[in-house]
Design a protein around this motif. Structure first.
Motif, mmCIF file in Angstrom:
data_model
loop_
_atom_site.group_PDB
_atom_site.id
_atom_site.type_symbol
_atom_site.label_atom_id
_atom_site.label_comp_id
_atom_site.label_asym_id
_atom_site.label_seq_id
_atom_site.Cartn_x
_atom_site.Cartn_y
_atom_site.Cartn_z
ATOM 1 N N UNK A 1 13.509 5.476 -11.501
ATOM 2 C CA UNK A 1 12.276 4.794 -11.896
ATOM 3 C C UNK A 1 12.452 3.271 -11.887
ATOM 4 N N UNK A 2 13.150 2.778 -10.888
ATOM 5 C CA UNK A 2 13.427 1.342 -10.805
ATOM 6 C C UNK A 2 12.831 0.700 -9.553
ATOM 7 N N UNK A 3 12.740 1.447 -8.477
ATOM 8 C CA UNK A 3 12.277 0.890 -7.210
ATOM 9 C C UNK A 3 10.801 0.504 -7.284
ATOM 10 N N UNK B 1 0.819 -1.219 0.000
ATOM 11 C CA UNK B 1 0.000 0.000 0.000
ATOM 12 C C UNK B 1 0.855 1.272 0.000
ATOM 13 N N UNK B 2 2.138 1.113 -0.267
ATOM 14 C CA UNK B 2 3.063 2.247 -0.179
ATOM 15 C C UNK B 2 2.818 3.270 -1.286
ATOM 16 N N UNK B 3 3.093 4.520 -0.951
ATOM 17 C CA UNK B 3 3.104 5.602 -1.941
ATOM 18 C C UNK B 3 4.555 5.849 -2.339
ATOM 19 N N UNK B 4 4.837 5.719 -3.623
ATOM 20 C CA UNK B 4 6.192 5.987 -4.103
ATOM 21 C C UNK B 4 6.333 7.498 -4.281
ATOM 22 N N UNK B 5 6.960 8.135 -3.309
ATOM 23 C CA UNK B 5 7.073 9.590 -3.322
ATOM 24 C C UNK B 5 8.193 10.066 -4.236
ATOM 25 N N UNK C 1 9.182 -0.729 -9.768
ATOM 26 C CA UNK C 1 9.049 -2.027 -10.433
ATOM 27 C C UNK C 1 9.501 -3.156 -9.509
ATOM 28 N N UNK C 2 10.579 -2.925 -8.769
ATOM 29 C CA UNK C 2 11.032 -3.917 -7.791
ATOM 30 C C UNK C 2 9.935 -4.156 -6.753
ATOM 31 N N UNK C 3 9.349 -3.068 -6.292
ATOM 32 C CA UNK C 3 8.292 -3.153 -5.282
ATOM 33 C C UNK C 3 7.104 -3.950 -5.808
ATOM 34 N N UNK C 4 6.688 -3.675 -7.010
ATOM 35 C CA UNK C 4 5.545 -4.369 -7.604
ATOM 36 C C UNK C 4 5.766 -5.875 -7.637
ATOM 37 N N UNK C 5 6.962 -6.288 -8.036
ATOM 38 C CA UNK C 5 7.257 -7.716 -8.126
ATOM 39 C C UNK C 5 7.348 -8.364 -6.744
ATOM 40 N N UNK C 6 7.878 -7.643 -5.780
ATOM 41 C CA UNK C 6 8.121 -8.235 -4.468
ATOM 42 C C UNK C 6 6.856 -8.350 -3.614
#
Length: 296
Positions: free
Chosen positions: A121-123, A112-116, A125-130
């Motif tokens: 522009x890489x984190x 549920x994190x907000x990517x501030x 995508x990492x977050x989505x997969x993890x």
């Protein structure tokens, strides 16, 4: 201070205090601000990602005062007194963010994190997969929690607990059944479980819930009396929601029938659903050992 102004202050903080560090990669807002639950005095929980971690770059728990561009401990000043923001930061290296095993409650927060801020522009995508919820885990948990809830809700078992340990023991079994239902609903909705104290809040926000879930959840958790009638009433409410969930699971093709959860959770031989197979293997074993066959 509203969640919007907290986020605005976080943008200012990142720009003035973190972007200048070349190893700084990203900031993810989690906790009450990300969930839309922030109070005016809430701190901002966040994850700060660095190519290489150096704790000297930024504190872990602090107040940032924009007017003086200074850091303070949470005991030195109140954020509201200095027009600032209180921050609780988890600082991690990018390699750890990619590979480190996360507790499930942390996965819930990151889902549920907000990517501030994401410098390359890489984190994101990492977050989505993890934080993706594996379908195999979903199916396994659905079966386990459904089977456990059904076990605790057997009426004869509850009445036995009244005889064995009193009304409170039967209510304890029902609480266990309701917790299994909550875990089942999280799995069905592909939602990681939060910290235990947030289960009820999280459940209320799931995409699909049994009919009348909010009202029945109140009745199950707060209308408890030391009577057999109260035990049977709570059982009826939980049973209603479990049956509604079972219908949903069957309509989605996730379960073939009400007994599938038990069968999947007990694959070994010797249960009612595979007793004939056990008989055959038992006779074969007796013959191999030269032992007399019993009537099985």
């Amino acid at each position: 201070m509203t969640a919007i102004s907290q986020i605005e202050l976080m943008h200012r903080f990142v720009h003035r205090k973190l972007e200048v560090w070349p190893e700084f990669v990203a900031v993810l807002i989690v906790g009450s601000v990300a969930h839309g639950e922030a109070r005016p005095d809430s701190d901002v929980d966040c994850v700060l990602v660095f190519d290489k971690m150096d704790e000297a770059i930024v504190p872990a728990e602090f107040v940032w005062a924009p007017a003086t561009d200074s850091y303070h401990t949470i005991f030195e000043v109140e954020a509201s007194d200095v027009g600032g923001i209180q921050i609780d930061a988890k600082r991690v290296a990018l390699d750890d963010f990619r590979r480190q095993e996360w507790p499930e409650s942390f996965k819930h927060e990151l889902a549920h994190a907000l990517v501030l801020y994401d410098r390359r522009q890489s984190v994101a995508e990492i977050l989505k997969n993890r934080v993706a919820y594996p379908e195999s885990l979903r199916l396994s948990r659905i079966r386990v929690h459904l089977g456990s809830a059904q076990y605790h809700l057997e009426e004869w078992r509850l009445l036995g607990w009244i005889d064995r340990g009193g009304i409170e023991s039967a209510h304890d079994q029902l609480t266990a059944a309701f917790e299994e239902l909550i875990q089942l609903l999280h799995a069905y909705n592909r939602e990681w479980l939060p910290w235990r104290y947030r289960w009820m809040v999280s459940a209320q926000r799931l995409s699909w819930l049994p009919d009348d879930y909010p009202q029945k959840a109140v009745e199950i958790t707060s209308r408890v009396a030391a009577t057999k009638e109260s035990v049977l009433k709570r059982r009826s409410e939980i049973r209603f929601m479990l049956d509604d969930t079972l219908v949903r699971l069957q309509s989605d093709g996730l379960l073939a029938g009400p007994d599938e959860a038990f069968i999947a959770a007990h694959p070994g031989l010797g249960y009612a659903h595979n007793f004939d197979t056990w008989r055959g293997t038992h006779r074969k074993l007796l013959r191999m050992r030269g032992m007399p066959e019993n009537r099985t």
